[in-house]
Scaffold this motif. Structure first.
Motif, PDB file in Angstrom:
ATOM      1  N   GLY A   1      18.526 -18.499  25.033  1.00 15.75           N
ATOM      2  CA  GLY A   1      18.742 -19.834  24.486  1.00 15.75           C
ATOM      3  C   GLY A   1      19.528 -19.840  23.194  1.00 15.75           C
ATOM      4  N   ARG A   2      19.999 -21.029  22.832  1.00 18.66           N
ATOM      5  CA  ARG A   2      20.794 -21.184  21.608  1.00 18.66           C
ATOM      6  C   ARG A   2      19.900 -21.101  20.364  1.00 18.66           C
ATOM      7  N   LYS A   3      18.724 -21.728  20.435  1.00 18.16           N
ATOM      8  CA  LYS A   3      17.824 -21.783  19.282  1.00 18.16           C
ATOM      9  C   LYS A   3      17.358 -20.399  18.815  1.00 18.16           C
ATOM     10  N   PRO A   4      16.882 -19.506  19.695  1.00 16.35           N
ATOM     11  CA  PRO A   4      16.451 -18.182  19.217  1.00 16.35           C
ATOM     12  C   PRO A   4      17.551 -17.407  18.505  1.00 16.35           C
ATOM     13  N   MET A   5      18.800 -17.557  18.969  1.00 14.33           N
ATOM     14  CA  MET A   5      19.888 -16.836  18.313  1.00 14.33           C
ATOM     15  C   MET A   5      20.128 -17.372  16.906  1.00 14.33           C
ATOM     16  N   LEU A   6      19.988 -18.682  16.718  1.00 14.80           N
ATOM     17  CA  LEU A   6      20.148 -19.252  15.382  1.00 14.80           C
ATOM     18  C   LEU A   6      19.009 -18.801  14.459  1.00 14.80           C
ATOM     19  N   ILE A   7      17.800 -18.704  14.994  1.00 16.34           N
ATOM     20  CA  ILE A   7      16.678 -18.189  14.197  1.00 16.34           C
ATOM     21  C   ILE A   7      16.970 -16.764  13.738  1.00 16.34           C
ATOM     22  N   LEU A   8      17.417 -15.932  14.665  1.00 16.63           N
ATOM     23  CA  LEU A   8      17.736 -14.549  14.325  1.00 16.63           C
ATOM     24  C   LEU A   8      18.856 -14.470  13.291  1.00 16.63           C
ATOM     25  N   GLY A   9      19.884 -15.310  13.455  1.00 21.83           N
ATOM     26  CA  GLY A   9      20.991 -15.323  12.497  1.00 21.83           C
ATOM     27  C   GLY A   9      20.530 -15.650  11.088  1.00 21.83           C
ATOM     28  N   ALA A  10      19.622 -16.626  10.962  1.00 22.55           N
ATOM     29  CA  ALA A  10      19.116 -17.010   9.640  1.00 22.55           C
ATOM     30  C   ALA A  10      18.309 -15.877   9.010  1.00 22.55           C
ATOM     31  N   VAL A  11      17.485 -15.195   9.815  1.00 21.32           N
ATOM     32  CA  VAL A  11      16.667 -14.086   9.303  1.00 21.32           C
ATOM     33  C   VAL A  11      17.559 -12.942   8.827  1.00 21.32           C
ATOM     34  N   ILE A  12      18.567 -12.593   9.617  1.00 24.26           N
ATOM     35  CA  ILE A  12      19.468 -11.503   9.245  1.00 24.26           C
ATOM     36  C   ILE A  12      20.213 -11.828   7.960  1.00 24.26           C
ATOM     37  N   PHE A  13      20.702 -13.066   7.844  1.00 27.63           N
ATOM     38  CA  PHE A  13      21.414 -13.473   6.626  1.00 27.63           C
ATOM     39  C   PHE A  13      20.493 -13.380   5.415  1.00 27.63           C
ATOM     40  N   LEU A  14      19.262 -13.829   5.569  1.00 28.78           N
ATOM     41  CA  LEU A  14      18.297 -13.799   4.470  1.00 28.78           C
ATOM     42  C   LEU A  14      18.058 -12.369   3.986  1.00 28.78           C
ATOM     43  N   VAL A  15      17.811 -11.469   4.923  1.00 29.89           N
ATOM     44  CA  VAL A  15      17.557 -10.068   4.571  1.00 29.89           C
ATOM     45  C   VAL A  15      18.793  -9.433   3.936  1.00 29.89           C
TER      46      VAL A  15
ATOM     47  N   GLY B   1      27.182 -10.061   7.880  1.00 31.50           N
ATOM     48  CA  GLY B   1      28.207 -10.401   8.863  1.00 31.50           C
ATOM     49  C   GLY B   1      27.642 -10.543  10.268  1.00 31.50           C
ATOM     50  N   VAL B   2      26.685  -9.676  10.621  1.00 25.30           N
ATOM     51  CA  VAL B   2      26.044  -9.780  11.940  1.00 25.30           C
ATOM     52  C   VAL B   2      25.368 -11.145  12.088  1.00 25.30           C
ATOM     53  N   GLY B   3      24.631 -11.555  11.060  1.00 22.78           N
ATOM     54  CA  GLY B   3      23.968 -12.857  11.101  1.00 22.78           C
ATOM     55  C   GLY B   3      24.950 -14.011  11.164  1.00 22.78           C
ATOM     56  N   ILE B   4      26.024 -13.911  10.380  1.00 23.99           N
ATOM     57  CA  ILE B   4      27.026 -14.977  10.372  1.00 23.99           C
ATOM     58  C   ILE B   4      27.754 -15.043  11.707  1.00 23.99           C
ATOM     59  N   GLY B   5      28.135 -13.889  12.254  1.00 26.08           N
ATOM     60  CA  GLY B   5      28.849 -13.885  13.525  1.00 26.08           C
ATOM     61  C   GLY B   5      28.030 -14.484  14.649  1.00 26.08           C
ATOM     62  N   ALA B   6      26.737 -14.137  14.700  1.00 30.48           N
ATOM     63  CA  ALA B   6      25.861 -14.671  15.742  1.00 30.48           C
ATOM     64  C   ALA B   6      25.692 -16.179  15.607  1.00 30.48           C
ATOM     65  N   SER B   7      25.445 -16.649  14.393  1.00 30.61           N
ATOM     66  CA  SER B   7      25.193 -18.078  14.205  1.00 30.61           C
ATOM     67  C   SER B   7      26.473 -18.903  14.247  1.00 30.61           C
ATOM     68  N   ALA B   8      27.599 -18.322  13.794  1.00 34.61           N
ATOM     69  CA  ALA B   8      28.861 -19.074  13.799  1.00 34.61           C
ATOM     70  C   ALA B   8      29.380 -19.297  15.214  1.00 34.61           C
ATOM     71  N   MET B   9      29.014 -18.437  16.152  1.00 33.79           N
ATOM     72  CA  MET B   9      29.361 -18.691  17.537  1.00 33.79           C
ATOM     73  C   MET B   9      28.384 -19.666  18.179  1.00 33.79           C
ATOM     74  N   THR B  10      27.107 -19.537  17.835  1.00 36.96           N
ATOM     75  CA  THR B  10      26.069 -20.309  18.507  1.00 36.96           C
ATOM     76  C   THR B  10      25.967 -21.738  17.992  1.00 36.96           C
ATOM     77  N   ALA B  11      26.135 -21.942  16.680  1.00 35.75           N
ATOM     78  CA  ALA B  11      25.940 -23.280  16.109  1.00 35.75           C
ATOM     79  C   ALA B  11      26.922 -24.318  16.666  1.00 35.75           C
ATOM     80  N   PRO B  12      28.234 -24.033  16.752  1.00 38.37           N
ATOM     81  CA  PRO B  12      29.124 -25.035  17.365  1.00 38.37           C
ATOM     82  C   PRO B  12      28.773 -25.313  18.832  1.00 38.37           C
ATOM     83  N   MET B  13      28.328 -24.281  19.561  1.00 34.19           N
ATOM     84  CA  MET B  13      27.889 -24.460  20.940  1.00 34.19           C
ATOM     85  C   MET B  13      26.668 -25.381  20.981  1.00 34.19           C
ATOM     86  N   PHE B  14      25.718 -25.123  20.098  1.00 34.20           N
ATOM     87  CA  PHE B  14      24.510 -25.939  19.987  1.00 34.20           C
ATOM     88  C   PHE B  14      24.884 -27.399  19.708  1.00 34.20           C
TER      89      PHE B  14
END
Length: 457
Positions: free
Chosen positions: A81-95, A117-130
């Motif tokens: 799903g789109r939501k779990p990937m955004l959750i993961l992206g936020a956690v990675i960015f925070l850490v 960068g891993v967190g940004i790349g994951a969320s930057a692809m997923t957020a516009p899709m979401f």
């Protein structure tokens, strides 16, 4: 979009507005990290021994990590799903932000920025899709453009952080401020629903229906049924993950190549050279003093935000194609002004260069900034969307990495005139490319866009 319609949407669709704000916050994380390094680098170089090449490595670590994040999102967004990937992206960015703020040498800092960068790349692809998948067709351009608006707000906040801590030279606090928006984004996405399109695609149409009703309360039962039916129809022949060879088919290849090339041209326009290295550019243009440089970057941030708001109106009123062509014309002219100004050794050189840079930011923000993200979220059929958006995102991040890595070396080698002349040339290429192939998707549903693509196959 007229202000009256925006007010009407806010009154009638509070859940939609809340979800849009949350998803767009991931753009703020992206923008904050893009901008903060420009003010932090001069002080990082004072603490650590940093060569011009290592300066490029530290800066380009984020887009390099984003390539990995994009690949991660590509293989997980359809399954989980789109939501779990955004959750993961936020956690990675925070850490990653916390490790960056406490880094004790340049190598730990570089590794932390790779993680960010891993967190940004994951969320930057997923957020516009979401965003594209929760938005009604008639306002989808405005809603997806909110992601770019938040990128510019993030950049502006990062420049303000740089200016606030510039006097003390505390680069750790400059970077550490990024922890706060990541916490807000994490909490917000935890409270948000999954997209109706993903739920329908994964045999949960009843829950998807409930979410559509909440997102679009003015829709009748028949209209909701039609939305669900269109999603099912678009996916029924594509139950398995598509083969990579699908992207070479007659109808899909033009979409894939356009989504990738428009990002490549966006990066080669020079935008991230300005965002990442703004103080260095102003220094080369003739300005002096760290405080002056940082205040000038705050001005860039303000212009960027203001014109992105304008873009949210123009993307629906003018349409995508005309706006993209206009953007390449404007950025080409602005870069040419910067190039010519820095060739002349006169008292007005710094001010002419600043006018050119501010004009470039204005044209970029109103066009080249939001449109590639919007196009990539619109053009691919539903089952091809994660992989198609991944290809576009990888093109974006790879060339972002190349520009960030090589800019200090280019500046030291061929100087500011030669470097900005190269950027001008790519903007000119963008004019001809947009005129030749840019499509128009204003006001068209994602399912109708998909039917066009399939029909061309």
């Amino acid at each position: 979009m007229p202000a009256s319609r925006l007010r009407l949407i806010m009154r009638r669709k509070p859940m939609l507005i809340a979800i849009v704000i949350v998803a767009a916050l991931f753009g703020m994380l992206f923008g904050f990290d893009q901008g903060v390094i420009s003010g932090a680098l001069p002080f990082i170089k004072q603490d650590f021994t940093v060569t011009a090449f290592m300066e490029g490595v530290i800066t380009s670590a984020v887009p390099l990590g984003a390539v990995a994040g994009t690949l991660l999102a590509m293989v997980t967004t359809d399954r989980y799903g789109r939501k779990p990937m955004l959750i993961l992206g936020a956690v990675i960015f925070l850490v990653g932000s916390l490790i960056s703020a406490f880094a004790f040498n340049q190598y730990v800092l570089t590794l932390a920025r790779l993680l960010i960068g891993v967190g940004i790349g994951a969320s930057a692809m997923t957020a516009p899709m979401f965003l594209a998948e929760v938005a009604p067709a008639r306002i989808r351009g405005t809603i997806v453009s909110a992601f770019q608006l938040m990128i510019t707000i993030g950049i502006m906040i990062s420049y303000m952080s740089d200016a606030a801590f510039g006097g003390s030279g505390d680069w750790r606090w400059m970077i550490g401020v990024g922890v706060f928006p990541s916490i807000i984004a994490l909490v917000g996405i935890l409270l948000s629903p999954e997209t109706p399109r993903w739920l329908t695609l994964n045999s949960n149409a009843d829950k998807a229906r409930d979410i559509i009703v909440k997102l679009q309360p003015e829709s009748s039962d028949a209209e909701v049924d039609q939305i669900i039916a269109e999603i099912k129809e678009s996916a029924k022949d594509e139950e398995a993950a598509p083969a990579w060879s699908t992207f070479l088919k007659k109808g899909i290849l033009p979409v894939t190549s356009f989504a990738m090339i428009v990002f490549v041209l966006q990066q080669l326009s020079g935008i991230n050279a300005i965002i990442y290295y703004a103080p260095e550019i102003f220094k080369n243009a003739g300005f002096s003093g760290t405080t002056t440089d940082l205040l000038a970057t705050v001005g860039i941030g303000v212009v960027n935000v203001a014109l992105t708001v304008v873009a949210m109106y123009l993307v629906e009123s003018m349409g995508r194609r005309k706006l993209l062509i206009m953007g390449f014309f404007g950025t080409a002219a602005s870069m040419a002004l910067v190039t010519v100004a820095t060739m002349m050794d006169i008292a007005a050189t710094p001010y002419l260069a600043m006018i050119g840079i501010f004009a470039f930011i204005a044209f970029f923000a109103v066009s080249l900034g939001p449109l590639p993200w919007l196009y990539m979220s619109e053009l691919f059929p539903l089952r091809l969307r994660p992989r198609g958006m991944a290809l576009a995102s990888i093109a974006n991040w790879f060339f972002n990495f190349i520009v960030a890595l090589l800019f200090p070396e280019l500046l030291a080698g061929i100087g500011i005139v030669g470097t900005f002349a190269i950027f001008t040339g790519f903007c000119v290429i963008g004019i001809f490319y947009a005129i030749a192939v840019a499509p128009e998707t204003k006001g068209v549903t994602l399912e109708e866009i998909e039917q066009r693509t399939v029909a061309a196959d």
